[in-house]
Enzyme design. Structure first.
Site, mmCIF file in Angstrom:
data_model
loop_
_atom_site.group_PDB
_atom_site.id
_atom_site.type_symbol
_atom_site.label_atom_id
_atom_site.label_comp_id
_atom_site.label_asym_id
_atom_site.label_seq_id
_atom_site.Cartn_x
_atom_site.Cartn_y
_atom_site.Cartn_z
ATOM 1 N N LYS A 1 0.005 -2.730 8.240
ATOM 2 C CA LYS A 1 -0.638 -3.917 8.815
ATOM 3 C C LYS A 1 -0.002 -4.120 10.193
ATOM 4 O O LYS A 1 0.539 -5.182 10.512
ATOM 5 C CB LYS A 1 -0.416 -5.110 7.876
ATOM 6 N N ASP B 1 1.370 -1.035 -4.361
ATOM 7 C CA ASP B 1 1.178 -1.628 -5.685
ATOM 8 C C ASP B 1 -0.299 -1.979 -5.877
ATOM 9 O O ASP B 1 -0.924 -1.645 -6.900
ATOM 10 C CB ASP B 1 2.049 -2.900 -5.766
ATOM 11 N N TYR C 1 9.483 -6.738 -2.196
ATOM 12 C CA TYR C 1 9.914 -6.998 -3.568
ATOM 13 C C TYR C 1 11.436 -7.093 -3.686
ATOM 14 O O TYR C 1 11.957 -7.612 -4.664
ATOM 15 C CB TYR C 1 9.403 -5.905 -4.526
ATOM 16 N N ASP D 1 -6.196 -3.772 4.883
ATOM 17 C CA ASP D 1 -7.447 -4.408 4.463
ATOM 18 C C ASP D 1 -8.606 -3.417 4.546
ATOM 19 O O ASP D 1 -9.446 -3.324 3.639
ATOM 20 C CB ASP D 1 -7.725 -5.676 5.290
ATOM 21 N N ASP E 1 -3.513 0.489 -7.944
ATOM 22 C CA ASP E 1 -4.296 -0.019 -9.075
ATOM 23 C C ASP E 1 -5.789 0.039 -8.765
ATOM 24 O O ASP E 1 -6.606 0.344 -9.639
ATOM 25 C CB ASP E 1 -3.896 -1.461 -9.414
#
Ligand code: NAD
Length: 359
Positions: free
Chosen positions: A192, A248, A141, A224, A252
């Site tokens: 990852k 992020d 980001y 994943d 959620d």
């Protein structure tokens, strides 16, 4: 020494829910000897309207001087057409960056009374209590270079950079190990590493830091798989630590396991434990001003503030217990109501928590 809490009600339902959280703090002051003062400030759309900026200079001074910050929520349709630097959400990013709030702590705790509110089967989620520690000030980001460029053939290409320095990884994973120590001593690092070099470095650094925390069991999981495991068997997790982007998305996902966005608090901490505390939901313009909003996420944010910035774990526990008792009594705002129940409003819910605290 008296500690200073800066209260930023913000926009939409922000002022309504923060009023109830402030009542809880007042009650702790009067009945339980909490030594704090509350000061109020402007952040978001209301700050743009009154002072011309979403994170005005006056708020910056207040925020830097405070020991902790309690935020409602910012944003709303009336500010969406403003130039980007003036948008309320910019205020949020600016205060996080200004105070170097790099560690985002998001618990997903399902009160047993609300197990039916989850989209998952009660046996999968009942008793769920996990904490996601997300890096907040780095990663893709913020990474440079970033942009949209035109290639030689005239086609446009968008690009971003996922980048972490060793020191950035080390400071966030230390927060996560410390948090795991206060809980069930299990930490899962999500990355990852099978594809990304930045994750390879992340693994190396956390492995090194783990030597300082031999009492915490460290495991690793690819992002994943972590997304799959969160909906398959979420109770296997105690604390998860991960980068900005992965956190992020996963936080959620974890939030929805609990069924209500109106129940979940969060904390964003700096390296000294100073923090900003806020519900994970937004300013809910669709119900603003109607007295319907659930104030419990904000009240539970007060509990986090007591635990992480004011070092008052017992008072934090009292607030969390009071919320549990109110749910036991069958009180529900509209967002957490099951069929056949009569909803209570924002103020009645806040009053009930205060009454439970006085018992
Ligand atoms: P939202 O979280 O505000 O609302 C999503 C849905 O959940 C709405 O139906 C809302 O009524 C409901 N809801 C949210 N909080 C609730 C509560 N406490 N009690 C009962 N119901 C609740 O998300 P959105 O609609 O996508 O965004 C609205 C505004 O909030 C936008 O301007 C957005 O940018 C902003 N926002 C701010 C923050 C923040 O301040 N940290 C976070 C997310 C969104």
């Amino acid at each position: 020494m008296t500690q200073k809490i800066l209260v930023l009600p913000g926009d939409g339902i922000g002022p309504e829910i923060v009023t109830e959280a402030a009542k809880v703090l007042d009650c702790l002051r009067q009945e339980h000897g909490l030594d704090v003062t509350l000061e109020y400030g402007l952040l978001g759309g209301c700050a743009v309207d009154e002072l011309g900026a979403p994170y005005p200079e006056a708020t910056r001074h207040q925020a830097r001087a405070a020991d902790a910050i309690l935020l409602g929520a910012v944003g709303g349709p009336q500010w969406e057409k403003l130039d980007r630097p003036l948008r309320p959400e910019r205020g949020l990013l600016a205060i996080r960056a200004d105070l170097e709030l790099f560690a985002n702590l998001r618990p997903a705790l399902l009160y047993p009374q609300l197990a039916a509110a989850s989209a998952l089967k009660p046996e999968i989620v009942a008793g769920l209590d996990l904490l996601i520690v997300r890096e907040l000030n780095g990663g893709i980001y913020f990474g440079e270079p970033r942009g949209i460029r035109v290639l030689e053939n005239g086609e446009r290409e968008g690009f971003n950079t996922m980048v972490y320095r060793e020191s950035e990884i080390e400071r966030i994973v230390r927060v996560a190990f410390e948090a795991a120590r206060k809980r069930h001593r299990k930490l899962c690092s999500v990355d990852k590493a099978n594809v990304l070099e930045v994750s390879e470095l992340w693994r190396e650094v956390i492995g090194r830091v783990a030597k300082d925390f031999p009492d915490v069991a460290l495991s690793h999981m690819y992002v994943d798989n972590a997304a799959m495991q969160l909906v398959r068997a979420p109770k296997q997790f105690d604390v998860i630590v991960t980068s900005n982007l992965f956190g992020d998305i996963l936080s959620d996902c974890a939030a929805m396991l609990t069924g209500s966005i109106g129940m979940l608090p969060s904390a964003s901490l700096d390296r000294h434990g100073k923090g900003m505390y806020e519900p994970i939901h937004g300013s809910a313009p669709d119900i603003a001003g109607k007295g319907m909003a659930n104030p419990l996420a904000t009240i539970l944010s007060v509990a986090m503030l007591l635990r992480y910035s004011l070092n008052q774990p017992q008072l934090a526990g009292r607030v969390e217990e009071a919320v549990g008792r109110v749910l036991d009594q069958g009180l529900r705002t509209l967002d957490i109501m099951a069929s056949g129940m009569t909803p209570v409003g924002t103020q009645a819910m806040g009053d009930a928590v205060v009454a439970a605290l006085m018992e």
